[in-house]
Design a protein around this motif. Structure first.
Motif, PDB file in Angstrom:
ATOM      1  N   LEU A   1     -24.386  36.086 -53.131  1.00 37.93           N
ATOM      2  CA  LEU A   1     -24.893  36.528 -54.435  1.00 37.93           C
ATOM      3  C   LEU A   1     -26.268  35.935 -54.722  1.00 37.93           C
ATOM      4  N   GLY A   2     -26.442  34.646 -54.441  1.00 29.23           N
ATOM      5  CA  GLY A   2     -27.716  33.995 -54.690  1.00 29.23           C
ATOM      6  C   GLY A   2     -28.835  34.557 -53.833  1.00 29.23           C
ATOM      7  N   THR A   3     -28.556  34.792 -52.560  1.00 29.06           N
ATOM      8  CA  THR A   3     -29.563  35.366 -51.661  1.00 29.06           C
ATOM      9  C   THR A   3     -29.884  36.792 -52.056  1.00 29.06           C
ATOM     10  N   ASN A   4     -28.867  37.532 -52.495  1.00 24.36           N
ATOM     11  CA  ASN A   4     -29.101  38.896 -52.979  1.00 24.36           C
ATOM     12  C   ASN A   4     -30.014  38.886 -54.209  1.00 24.36           C
ATOM     13  N   LYS A   5     -29.835  37.925 -55.104  1.00 22.66           N
ATOM     14  CA  LYS A   5     -30.688  37.850 -56.299  1.00 22.66           C
ATOM     15  C   LYS A   5     -32.138  37.560 -55.920  1.00 22.66           C
ATOM     16  N   LEU A   6     -32.349  36.680 -54.943  1.00 25.65           N
ATOM     17  CA  LEU A   6     -33.700  36.387 -54.491  1.00 25.65           C
ATOM     18  C   LEU A   6     -34.363  37.644 -53.941  1.00 25.65           C
ATOM     19  N   THR A   7     -33.617  38.392 -53.141  1.00 25.35           N
ATOM     20  CA  THR A   7     -34.157  39.623 -52.564  1.00 25.35           C
ATOM     21  C   THR A   7     -34.378  40.676 -53.640  1.00 25.35           C
ATOM     22  N   ALA A   8     -33.396  40.840 -54.526  1.00 25.89           N
ATOM     23  CA  ALA A   8     -33.436  41.919 -55.514  1.00 25.89           C
ATOM     24  C   ALA A   8     -34.533  41.744 -56.545  1.00 25.89           C
ATOM     25  N   ILE A   9     -34.821  40.503 -56.936  1.00 28.46           N
ATOM     26  CA  ILE A   9     -35.785  40.305 -58.013  1.00 28.46           C
ATOM     27  C   ILE A   9     -37.183  40.767 -57.607  1.00 28.46           C
ATOM     28  N   THR A  10     -37.498  40.668 -56.321  1.00 30.38           N
ATOM     29  CA  THR A  10     -38.821  41.114 -55.876  1.00 30.38           C
ATOM     30  C   THR A  10     -38.947  42.634 -55.960  1.00 30.38           C
ATOM     31  N   GLY A  11     -37.948  43.326 -55.416  1.00 32.29           N
ATOM     32  CA  GLY A  11     -37.980  44.785 -55.447  1.00 32.29           C
ATOM     33  C   GLY A  11     -37.894  45.329 -56.860  1.00 32.29           C
TER      34      GLY A  11
END
Length: 255
Positions: free
Chosen positions: A47-57
């Protein structure tokens, strides 16, 4: 990981960026991809890694929409501001409430959303936002920022979809305008949750940064596609994504 595994994750990140930019639900693509690539990865790290990726896009998509469509900043900015602490509080509370409590309710809500949108072809196509009162706008800001923001931090699936439905139904917006608003608020929810996951050491930074580059590329293409194709396209993608989310949640609950 081997080159094939890395390539698969990067492709999943790009696909997640595209889906998220159009109608939300990128986590439906990326989180399962992370769990397949790393079978023993703790869910909180995924979940944390997904948030890092998602916030940029999501940020890139929000900027793209803001430049090319009408964006009600009196709703977008305060809702996004409220979403940051709300999502952070949700992320802090995530470990105390099992996901099994959420899935049946969210599945029912998503099915109701799909049925409503399918039964009303004109919904989200032509609306009259000028008739919305200030009191209703304040309610929408609180609901989107606090309510859905908290939900994104504590559980998450369907956040973008729920934001779009709230903005379309309560603010009388077209799907395209609602999607633009949803992206801005989603930046806030991602930021709040990411701050908590990062403080807890639940983020794979190098992998997340690499996937973020692909997520941005997918988000740019997705936002431009939605702007070019219009609200009817967003409506179709919304129905497809909702159906996929219902299947995925059902499999997690009963599979």
């Amino acid at each position: 990981m081997d080159a094939v595994g890395v390539g698969g994750l990067l492709a999943a990140a790009a696909a997640a960026g595209w889906v998220d930019a159009v109608v939300g639900g990128g986590g439906l693509v990326l989180i399962p991809a992370l769990m397949v690539a790393f079978p023993h990865l703790p869910p909180a790290v995924a979940l944390g890694t997904n948030k890092l990726t998602a916030i940029t896009g999501t940020t890139v998509a929000a900027v793209t929409y803001a430049r090319r469509t009408k964006l009600d900043r009196s709703v977008a900015l305060p809702a996004a501001g409220l979403a940051v602490p709300a999502a952070g509080f949700g992320a802090l509370s995530a470990s105390s409430l099992p996901a099994d409590w959420f899935r049946p309710v969210i599945m029912a809500l998503l099915i109701a959303v799909a049925a409503f949108v399918a039964a009303k072809p004109s919904f989200g196509a032509l609306q009259d936002a000028d008739a919305v009162s200030r009191r209703r706008k304040l309610f929408v800001v609180a609901l989107a920022g606090c309510g859905i923001g908290f939900y994104d931090g504590i559980f998450g699936p369907g956040t973008g979809t729920f934001l779009i439905m709230v903005f379309t139904s309560l603010l009388s917006l077209e799907f395209l305008q609602s999607s633009a608003l949803a992206k801005v608020v989603n930046v806030g929810t991602n930021l709040g949750a990411l701050a908590v996951f990062a403080a807890q050491g639940q983020v794979l930074w190098l992998l997340g940064a690499a996937m973020a580059v692909c997520n941005v590329a997918g988000a740019r293409v997705g936002a431009k596609t939605a702007l070019r194709r219009g609200s009817g396209f967003v409506r179709t993608v919304l129905l497809v994504v909702v159906a996929c989310m219902v299947v995925k949640l059902g499999f997690d609950q009963f599979g």
